[in-house]
Enzyme design. Structure first.
Site, PDB file in Angstrom:
ATOM      1  N   PRO A  74       5.806  10.313 -13.301  1.00  0.00           N
ATOM      2  CA  PRO A  74       5.742  11.286 -12.208  1.00  0.00           C
ATOM      3  C   PRO A  74       4.705  12.380 -12.461  1.00  0.00           C
ATOM      4  O   PRO A  74       4.575  12.867 -13.581  1.00  0.00           O
ATOM      5  CB  PRO A  74       7.153  11.883 -12.182  1.00  0.00           C
ATOM      6  CG  PRO A  74       7.699  11.648 -13.554  1.00  0.00           C
ATOM      7  CD  PRO A  74       7.035  10.416 -14.092  1.00  0.00           C
ATOM      8  N   CYS A 119     -17.722  27.627   3.583  1.00  0.00           N
ATOM      9  CA  CYS A 119     -18.612  27.297   4.695  1.00  0.00           C
ATOM     10  C   CYS A 119     -18.397  25.864   5.112  1.00  0.00           C
ATOM     11  O   CYS A 119     -19.181  24.974   4.752  1.00  0.00           O
ATOM     12  CB  CYS A 119     -20.062  27.526   4.290  1.00  0.00           C
ATOM     13  SG  CYS A 119     -20.467  29.237   4.431  1.00  0.00           S
TER      14      CYS A 119
HETATM   15  N1  LLP Z   1       0.527   6.911 -12.387  1.00  0.00           N
HETATM   16  C1  LLP Z   1      -0.607   6.405 -11.846  1.00  0.00           C
HETATM   17  C2  LLP Z   1      -1.158   5.177 -12.382  1.00  0.00           C
HETATM   18  C3  LLP Z   1      -1.245   7.086 -10.791  1.00  0.00           C
HETATM   19  O1  LLP Z   1      -2.345   6.571 -10.259  1.00  0.00           O
HETATM   20  C4  LLP Z   1      -0.687   8.304 -10.315  1.00  0.00           C
HETATM   21  C5  LLP Z   1      -1.341   9.044  -9.246  1.00  0.00           C
HETATM   22  C6  LLP Z   1       0.487   8.784 -10.909  1.00  0.00           C
HETATM   23  C7  LLP Z   1       1.073   8.062 -11.945  1.00  0.00           C
HETATM   24  C8  LLP Z   1       1.151  10.048 -10.457  1.00  0.00           C
HETATM   25  O2  LLP Z   1       1.525   9.954  -9.138  1.00  0.00           O
HETATM   26  P1  LLP Z   1       2.418  11.100  -8.440  1.00  0.00           P
HETATM   27  O3  LLP Z   1       3.774  11.072  -9.090  1.00  0.00           O
HETATM   28  O4  LLP Z   1       1.727  12.392  -8.670  1.00  0.00           O
HETATM   29  O5  LLP Z   1       2.445  10.711  -7.021  1.00  0.00           O
HETATM   30  N2  LLP Z   1      -4.622  13.631  -5.183  1.00  0.00           N
HETATM   31  C9  LLP Z   1      -3.576  13.003  -4.394  1.00  0.00           C
HETATM   32  C10 LLP Z   1      -2.634  12.187  -5.255  1.00  0.00           C
HETATM   33  C11 LLP Z   1      -3.358  11.120  -6.028  1.00  0.00           C
HETATM   34  C12 LLP Z   1      -2.426  10.343  -6.920  1.00  0.00           C
HETATM   35  C13 LLP Z   1      -3.211   9.440  -7.788  1.00  0.00           C
HETATM   36  N3  LLP Z   1      -2.430   8.721  -8.721  1.00  0.00           N
HETATM   37  C14 LLP Z   1      -2.836  14.096  -3.654  1.00  0.00           C
HETATM   38  O6  LLP Z   1      -3.154  15.257  -3.811  1.00  0.00           O
HETATM   39  O7  LLP Z   1      -1.944  13.799  -2.859  1.00  0.00           O
END
Ligand code: LLP
Length: 426
Positions: free
Chosen positions: A281, A350
């Site tokens: 997570p 901007c």
């Molecule tokens: N593990 C892997 C292999 C991942 O690619 C990611 C996120 C995570 C764990 C963690 O995922 P989470 O629990 O945070 O959903 N910038 C985007 C989110 C990109 C997530 C990329 N990978 C946003 O701001 O919504």
């Protein structure tokens, strides 16, 4: 009497006065609670379990120290994130190294540092990992990332979606995957640990996770029948956070229980040997614990909108512009004032798309008022930029009525610190 927002027992007004704005403020107790919640919920009598914090969501030394203290592992996706972990004395064995295009330098560094596992994203990468492990003569644990053909989008999931994802090897490329696993077994310097999947981000329900587990466990059974025992199943991240009233994620303990229960059911019915389950997570660990304080500058009435301009914007939070992400906000020094005005909160960059909240109800705002935008703790600071040469904000952790600065505001000198005019010897 105006009520003032507090975070971790500290007044938002006092923080803004002491530190300036934009300012990111984390409730440290909320971070600790969340880390603990995951850690204590993700346990099962028949599996070894590991909670890995995805450091891309938010990383700084103080954060990594909290993760370490909670006994969670760390997901890094670049040497930059790995060096940050090293700097924070994070135990290398608790680190998994991700990424779809690791450079040879990154692969070597991960092996030299002795990370817990390298997540192999593709066949070509495997060859590079083998090359480096052999050269360095260092036993390197690896996990193969499979794209399970299930993509989760908030509540829903789609089977066989996105077979063209840039991440992992498609589950439909059975021979390629078996070939990779054989190569791993044949290399005396690699240790095959298991399989990784990650089905998406901001997933509210448990159905997508269940679907992912069922599909990958069947595939694991197939791999095991081909003669390769799979010990680890890493299920990735993706657990949702609450940004607005419409977001209603299930309690994390419930999600963890269902995931592990399904793993157990599948293990029993398929007779697979999986002994360790991991999750990664990111967002759900940190999003809700963080908020951003801005100072209101000018206010502009157009034909159809009343703009409230703040002293940051897409440079410290790209998510509204990039994903259409929605946020809630409050007038931090007028918490009990009636919200009588519909306004558009826009940043100072901007770019017409630099709008933080398209429609917010707020009390009448004046220049100089403090605005708190909630749930900015994940992918805010970590995706911030120096667009328009705006400095990165400072970050503070507040707890029990005290606050400490954990990332300093970026000095203006940084804007030209790397500028140079040096001859290149070719
Ligand atoms: N593990 C892997 C292999 C991942 O690619 C990611 C996120 C995570 C764990 C963690 O995922 P989470 O629990 O945070 O959903 N910038 C985007 C989110 C990109 C997530 C990329 N990978 C946003 O701001 O919504």
């Amino acid at each position: 009497m105006n009520e003032i927002l507090t975070i971790g027992g500290v007044s938002a007004k006092a923080l803004a006065e002491a530190m300036g704005t934009p300012l990111m403020v984390y409730d440290q107790a909320a971070l600790e609670k969340r880390l603990n919640e995951f850690k204590t919920s993700f346990v099962h009598s028949e599996f070894e379990t590991q909670v890995i914090y995805a450091s891309k969501a938010f990383s700084c030394t103080a954060m990594l120290e909290l993760v370490k203290k909670a006994g969670c592992g760390l997901d890094v996706v670049s040497v930059g994130e790995l060096e940050a972990a090293k700097h924070a004395d994070f135990p290398m064995r608790e680190i998994v190294f991700h990424g779809n295009n690791k450079t040879p330098y990154e692969i070597r560094t991960a092996i030299e540092y002795g990370v817990g596992s390298i997540i192999i994203d593709g066949a070509m990468e495997l060859d590079e990992v083998i090359k480096s492990a052999v050269q360095l003569r260092k036993k390197t644990p690896v996990i193969v990332r499979i794209n399970p053909g299930i993509e989760a989008d908030t509540h829903q999931y789609i089977i066989t979606a996105n077979i063209d994802s840039k991440f992992g090897v498609s589950i439909y490329e059975r021979e390629c995957i078996l070939g990779m696993i054989k190569k791993i077994h044949d290399c005396e310097y690699l240790e095959f640990q298991g399989i990784h999947i990650h089905i998406g981000s901001q997933i509210f329900g448990i159905d997508p996770f269940i679907a992912g587990i069922r599909k990958i466990m069947e595939f694991i059974s197939d791999i095991e029948k081909a003669g390769y025992p799979v010990n680890v199943l890493d299920l990735g991240g993706g657990f949702a956070a609450t940004y607005t009233e419409k977001d209603m994620p299930l309690p994390i303990s419930l999600v963890c229980n269902h995931i592990l229960l399904e793993c157990k059911n599948q293990k029993d019915s398929l007779g697979v040997s999986v002994g360790k389950i991991m999750i990664e997570p990111g967002r759900s660990m940190v999003a809700e614990a963080g908020l951003t304080l801005y100072t209101v500058g000018f206010i502009k009435q157009t034909a159809n909108k009343k703009y409230i301009f703040v002293d940051g914007g897409m440079s410290d939070n790209i998510r509204p512009a990039l994903y259409g992400a929605k946020y809630r906000c409050d007038a931090a020094e007028k918490m009990n004032a009636p919200k009588t005005e519909k306004v558009c909160v826009a940043g100072k960059c901007c770019e017409s798309g630099d709008v933080l909240i398209e429609e917010a109800m707020l009390p009448k705002m004046e220049p100089g008022d403090l605005l708190a935008v909630y749930t900015t703790g994940a992918y805010g600071y970590s995706m911030a930029s120096n667009y328009n040469r705006l400095p990165l904000p400072a970050v503070v952790f507040a707890k029990d009525g005290k606050a400490r600065c954990v990332i300093k505001r970026q000095p203006y000198e940084d804007m030209w610190r790397l500028d140079t005019d040096t001859q290149i010897n070719l």
